[in-house]
Design an enzyme around this catalytic site. Structure first.
Site, PDB file in Angstrom:
ATOM      1  N   TYR A 203      -0.752  13.160  -3.402  1.00  0.00           N
ATOM      2  CA  TYR A 203      -1.172  11.969  -4.158  1.00  0.00           C
ATOM      3  C   TYR A 203      -0.858  10.703  -3.361  1.00  0.00           C
ATOM      4  O   TYR A 203      -1.710   9.822  -3.185  1.00  0.00           O
ATOM      5  CB  TYR A 203      -0.457  11.948  -5.516  1.00  0.00           C
ATOM      6  CG  TYR A 203      -0.882  10.825  -6.422  1.00  0.00           C
ATOM      7  CD1 TYR A 203      -2.046  10.924  -7.177  1.00  0.00           C
ATOM      8  CD2 TYR A 203      -0.120   9.669  -6.541  1.00  0.00           C
ATOM      9  CE1 TYR A 203      -2.440   9.893  -8.030  1.00  0.00           C
ATOM     10  CE2 TYR A 203      -0.505   8.639  -7.380  1.00  0.00           C
ATOM     11  CZ  TYR A 203      -1.670   8.757  -8.122  1.00  0.00           C
ATOM     12  OH  TYR A 203      -2.060   7.734  -8.954  1.00  0.00           O
TER      13      TYR A 203
ATOM     14  N   SER B 203      -2.483   2.784  -6.012  1.00  0.00           N
ATOM     15  CA  SER B 203      -1.257   3.173  -6.716  1.00  0.00           C
ATOM     16  C   SER B 203      -0.055   2.481  -6.092  1.00  0.00           C
ATOM     17  O   SER B 203      -0.120   2.018  -4.948  1.00  0.00           O
ATOM     18  CB  SER B 203      -1.089   4.693  -6.569  1.00  0.00           C
ATOM     19  OG  SER B 203       0.179   5.103  -7.017  1.00  0.00           O
TER      20      SER B 203
END
Ligand code: GCO
Length: 257
Positions: A161, A148
């Site tokens: 996350y 990410s």
């Protein structure tokens, strides 16, 4: 003439987690297009069955398997069960992931733990299973982890996350270094902001949507299909000397000040 066909995945078998939708689905379909047989893994079978039918109709094999990867202790058994039915895996793509958005000051411990389990520990378990089998069979292998922008940068409300995805980036490097001697390539793809169910609430938020457009030089959200080129490259013989890298498919986000 020398034909260059290093991008073909003919006769390869790929396992894709999170294959029922979004990025995982796009990669599974692209791999089948490139000649691979595909093992489709996600929490529920329903969507997978449809995707499997689509792949079979186009002439490749597809095996749908339901697995709740948050049950990290069961992944090794699951993997053995899968390969006993499909035969060995040449390409592993860890796509399945989860996200909870809550202020860090009150972020619940159970959501923290679940995020790390699904986004980091589960991919590690899959990598272990895959690598053990490659080493035992003396076969090369390709691993692709989906990381990410949050592997590189912070933003409020997604501590678990971001930590899991930066961990996955480092895990990619550790395994790349450790398993290079077995000819197992371990790389990552770092998507920018991509239209998926995970990001739907962000797209629907006018302020956030504007921020994404401003920060992305290409001035748009990516689509799951934007990731398939990088995935194909990292799965194929064209990337045999590349390992431990992350390719960011982010419309220029990280290059932008
Ligand atoms: C968020 C988003 C991101 C994206 C993506 C960016 O809340 O900021 O969900 O985490 O999904 O991973 O690369």
């Amino acid at each position: 003439m020398n034909t260059f066909n290093n991008f073909s995945l003919k006769d390869k078998t790929a396992l894709v987690s999170g294959a029922s939708r979004g990025i995982g689905k796009a990669i599974a379909l692209a791999f089948a297009d490139a000649g691979a047989n595909v093992i489709l893994v996600s929490r529920s079978r329903q969507e997978l069955d449809k995707i499997a039918e689509q792949i079979s109709a186009a002439g490749q094999k597809a095996w749908p398997f339901a697995c709740d990867i948050s049950r990290i202790g069961e992944i090794h058994n699951f993997y053995s069960k899968v390969v006993s039915q499909t035969g060995p895996v040449d390409i592993l793509v860890n796509v399945a992931g989860t996200i909870f958005r809550t202020d860090s000051i009150e972020f619940p411990l159970d959501k923290w733990q679940l995020s790390l389990d699904v986004n980091l520990t589960a991919p590690f378990m899959f990598c272990q299973c895959f690598a053990r089998s490659c080493i035992q069979r003396k076969q090369r292998g390709k691993i692709i982890n989906i990381t990410s922008l949050l592997s590189e940068r912070g933003r409020p409300t997604i501590p678990a996350y971001a930590v899991s995805k930066s961990g996955l980036k480092l895990l990619t490097m550790v395994l790349a270094v450790e398993w290079a001697k077995y000819k197992i390539n371990v790389n990552a793809i770092g998507p920018g902001y991509i239209e998926t169910e995970l990001t739907r609430p962000l797209m629907d938020n006018e302020t956030f949507n504007k921020w994404v457009h401003e920060k992305t030089p290409m001035d748009r959200w990516g689509t799951p299909n934007d990731l398939t080129g990088a995935a194909l490259f990292l799965a194929s013989g064209a990337s045999d000397f590349i390992t431990g890298q992350t390719i960011y498919v982010d419309g220029g986000w990280l290059a932008n000040l």
